[in-house]
Design an enzyme around this catalytic site. Structure first.
Site, mmCIF file in Angstrom:
data_model
loop_
_atom_site.group_PDB
_atom_site.id
_atom_site.type_symbol
_atom_site.label_atom_id
_atom_site.label_comp_id
_atom_site.label_asym_id
_atom_site.label_seq_id
_atom_site.Cartn_x
_atom_site.Cartn_y
_atom_site.Cartn_z
ATOM 1 N N HIS A 191 -2.671 -6.455 -12.454
ATOM 2 C CA HIS A 191 -3.675 -7.634 -12.547
ATOM 3 C C HIS A 191 -2.567 -8.854 -12.608
ATOM 4 O O HIS A 191 -2.933 -9.914 -12.112
ATOM 5 C CB HIS A 191 -4.214 -7.426 -13.922
ATOM 6 N N ARG A 334 -17.300 2.232 2.528
ATOM 7 C CA ARG A 334 -16.488 3.532 2.654
ATOM 8 C C ARG A 334 -17.120 4.462 1.629
ATOM 9 O O ARG A 334 -17.064 4.157 0.458
ATOM 10 C CB ARG A 334 -15.150 3.185 2.631
ATOM 11 N N GLU A 433 -6.810 8.313 9.155
ATOM 12 C CA GLU A 433 -5.437 8.094 8.359
ATOM 13 C C GLU A 433 -4.914 9.304 8.044
ATOM 14 O O GLU A 433 -3.909 9.465 7.336
ATOM 15 C CB GLU A 433 -6.027 7.432 7.035
ATOM 16 N N ASP A 457 -2.525 5.203 4.267
ATOM 17 C CA ASP A 457 -2.448 6.634 4.339
ATOM 18 C C ASP A 457 -1.591 7.373 5.547
ATOM 19 O O ASP A 457 -1.001 8.215 5.261
ATOM 20 C CB ASP A 457 -3.658 7.416 4.111
ATOM 21 N N CYS A 504 -8.168 -0.923 8.679
ATOM 22 C CA CYS A 504 -8.355 -1.668 7.570
ATOM 23 C C CYS A 504 -7.084 -1.365 6.320
ATOM 24 O O CYS A 504 -6.990 -1.552 5.343
ATOM 25 C CB CYS A 504 -9.674 -1.008 6.717
HETATM 26 C C1 PEP Z 1 -5.551 3.049 4.152
HETATM 27 O O1 PEP Z 1 -5.273 4.405 3.688
HETATM 28 O O2 PEP Z 1 -5.027 2.509 4.855
HETATM 29 C C2 PEP Z 1 -6.895 2.422 3.514
HETATM 30 C C3 PEP Z 1 -7.385 1.458 3.930
HETATM 31 O O3 PEP Z 1 -7.643 3.284 2.225
HETATM 32 P P1 PEP Z 1 -6.946 3.287 0.896
HETATM 33 O O4 PEP Z 1 -5.810 2.239 0.742
HETATM 34 O O5 PEP Z 1 -7.957 2.929 -0.106
HETATM 35 O O6 PEP Z 1 -6.296 4.670 0.693
HETATM 36 MG MG MG Z 2 -6.725 5.677 2.710
#
Ligand code: PEP
Ligand code: MG
Length: 576
Positions: A191, A334, A433, A457, A504
């Site tokens: 935070h 998601r 991912e 990931d 993303c």
């Molecule tokens: C990712 O793995 O790139 C992703 C966007 O999901 P998270 O960071 O929530 O695992």
């Molecule tokens: Mg992920």
């Protein structure tokens, strides 16, 4: 001159004199009290709680006025601690039993709470320790009639150096003369780091030995982009960073001024730029930074900070709100991605040796269809209020996608039978991912309307580097040729099948990679709202033709370091 390396927490460069804030250790006296003094001690405790509540609400109001609702909401958790009946009752009952002064009893109960919370294997509860500590110290300060020495007294522009800073310490820096800060401990997503970003104060956290090595009054350079802290810089280094800092400030201003211009390349290709959010409260920050839709709504945070599981109605209300707020722009919801580093106590997920390789995300949802269906039904129902899309995390092969889609089909049939409206043509996508999904992306196109590449990931699995382990963090490299090749093959597979592909993971919001990703043909970039203005600017500054050539050249390089240097040089050129 020497330097210390920490973790970059909030971007920007500052140069200033170090102002050290000592660790806040209270010496709480242990005093025996008489039976008849108990009511007075209870009254003191109540007054301290009321005073603390007032302080937090004042702080929250000030932050909301200066920085908006989102950072102010961090303090909701602090207010909840103040209302914790268990904590309050334990203090009062021990006060009556032990007959010791309330400040001492409270500090003991606080210690015990923190100890218990630290042992629980639950990420959310672990995070709460910061809040409990922060509020606990405020209450203690009020019980002892003390003030935190330091932040309030700063009268010249300084770089604060502390072992740790709580979110409320960070907030108190606002409008004071703090131009940057460095802490010994802390992570990128704490935070405190989030607050520093909102305040736009360059910061480096986790710089382990900073408070030992930096003396009060030392001249320091804090580079919040690289995590480097330079002490007592020589004339040449100082000049270099001064001009770099000036340049950066000008550039940020320029990006923000142009945040609402469209993300269209010089030769007319429009690129979708959307935002990553964790909570519905994050929505306002999107338009503030010139974003248009949501490319990743991480819904698992909805399951945290609560006792039971959310009902279909609660899910529905949240998605309806986000869909309406963002309409006509799309929102990619998601489905829950629990497991890995995100656990829930109420779900009794087993402790695993390798949680990132374990029972997480879509694997968990397929094994617990009742939980999955509650969410899918709510998304479908909310789809009539805007433009929602569904996306499954951690897909490793086509069978999982088929199974998830079959459950979605069941949900649609149920809703039809119940006469509840939904968008029957809702787009359904897969996050790419997991390396097996990346390699078989061509097969997955049969079951998906779009892909979104989750590089956070994908990188950890492809390079075998735990994304949460700072010991191997030097190997976590988005520029690794294996990562670039994989991204290229995912995009090619999607385009060959006529579906669109976004990204993303954090890489999509990294200015160094915007050109390569553009050149590889990425259709949508989704990122934290704060970086949107800069990525839009880069997209507007190049042609697709130029980006393609650049991406081809980058693909020929053999190390991540070469790719990184090549990209940084090109970025400098584009931003010049
Ligand atoms: C990712 O793995 O790139 C992703 C966007 O999901 P998270 O960071 O929530 O695992
Ligand atoms: Mg992920």
């Amino acid at each position: 001159m020497f330097s210390i390396k920490g973790i970059p927490a909030a971007p920007g460069i500052v140069i200033g004199k170090a102002y050290k804030i000592g660790r806040e250790e209270f010496t709480v006296p242990r005093l025996e009290i008489k039976q008849e003094e108990i009511p007075l001690q209870i009254q003191l405790f109540e007054e301290a709680l009321i005073q603390t509540r007032k302080e937090i609400i004042d702080l929250q109001k000030r932050i909301a006025a200066d920085m908006g609702q989102e950072p102010a909401q961090i303090f909701d958790a602090h207010l909840l601690v103040l209302e914790d009946r268990m904590l309050i009752e334990e203090v009062i009952s021990r006060l009556k039993k032990d007959r010791l002064n309330v400040a001492y009893i409270f500090s003991e109960v606080l210690k015990h709470y923190i100890e218990v919370f630290s042992k629980i294997e639950d990420e959310y509860l672990k995070e709460r320790i910061v809040d409990i500590n922060d509020v606990g110290k405020r209450i203690l300060r009020n019980l002892l009639g003390k003030k935190r020495i330091g932040l309030e007294e700063i009268s010249e522009r300084v770089v604060v150096v502390a072992h740790d800073l709580s979110p409320s310490d960070t907030a108190a820096m606002h409008k004071k003369n703090v131009c940057g800060f460095v802490t010994d401990i802390g992570g990128k997503t704490s935070h405190t780091a989030i607050m520093a970003k909102s305040l736009e104060i360059p910061a480096v956290v986790g710089a382990e030995s900073a408070t030992q090595k930096i003396k009060a009054g030392d001249m320091v350079i804090v580079d919040g982009n690289t995590g480097l802290i330079i002490l007592e810089p020589d004339e040449e280094t100082l000049k270099l960073y001064q001009s770099e800092s000036e340049k950066l400030r000008g550039i940020t201003r320029k990006f923000l001024e142009q945040k609402d211009l469209p993300a269209v390349t010089k030769d007319g290709k429009a690129i979708e730029i959307s935002a990553n959010i964790e909570l519905p409260e994050d929505v306002p920050a999107i338009s503030v930074h010139g974003g248009q839709g949501i490319g990743l709504y991480r819904t698992e945070f909805f399951y945290m900070n609560r006792k039971g599981l959310p009902t279909e109605e609660e899910h529905y209300q949240a998605y309806k709100y986000v869909a309406e707020e963002m309409n006509p722009h799309s929102v990619i919801v998601r489905t829950i991605d629990l497991g890995g580093d995100k656990f829930l106590s109420q779900l009794e997920m087993p402790q695993e040796m390798s949680p990132f390789l374990g029972w997480r995300a879509i694997r968990f949802c397929l094994a617990r269809p009742e939980i999955f269906k509650t969410q899918l039904r709510a998304i479908l129902r909310a789809s009539v209020h805007g433009k929602l899309k569904i996306m499954y995390p951690m897909v490793s092969g086509i069978e999982e996608l088929q199974q998830a889609n079959a459950i979605l089909k069941d949900c649609k049939e149920e809703l039809k039978r119940e006469g509840k409206p939904f968008d029957d043509k809702i787009e359904v996508g897969a996050m790419i991912e997991v390396p097996s999904a990346a390699i078989t992306a061509d097969l997955l196109t049969a079951e998906a309307d779009f892909f979104s590449i989750g590089t956070n990931d994908l990188i950890q699995y492809s390079l075998a580097v735990d994304r949460t382990n700072e010991k191997v963090a030097y190997l976590y490299d988005p520029a690794h040729p294996a990562v670039l090749r994989m991204i290229k093959s995912i995009i090619d597979a999607a385009h060959n099948a006529g579906i669109w592909v976004g990204m993303c993971g954090e890489m999509a919001g990294d200015p160094a990679f915007a050109m390569i990703l553009l050149g590889l043909g990425l259709d949508e970039f989704s990122m934290p709202p704060q970086v949107i203005p800069q990525i839009k600017y880069i997209i507007r500054s190049v042609t697709i033709k130029e980006a393609k050539v650049f991406a081809q050249q980058a693909l020929k390089l053999s190390t991540g370091k070469q790719v990184e240097e090549f990209s940084q040089a090109k970025l400098k050129q584009v931003l010049a």
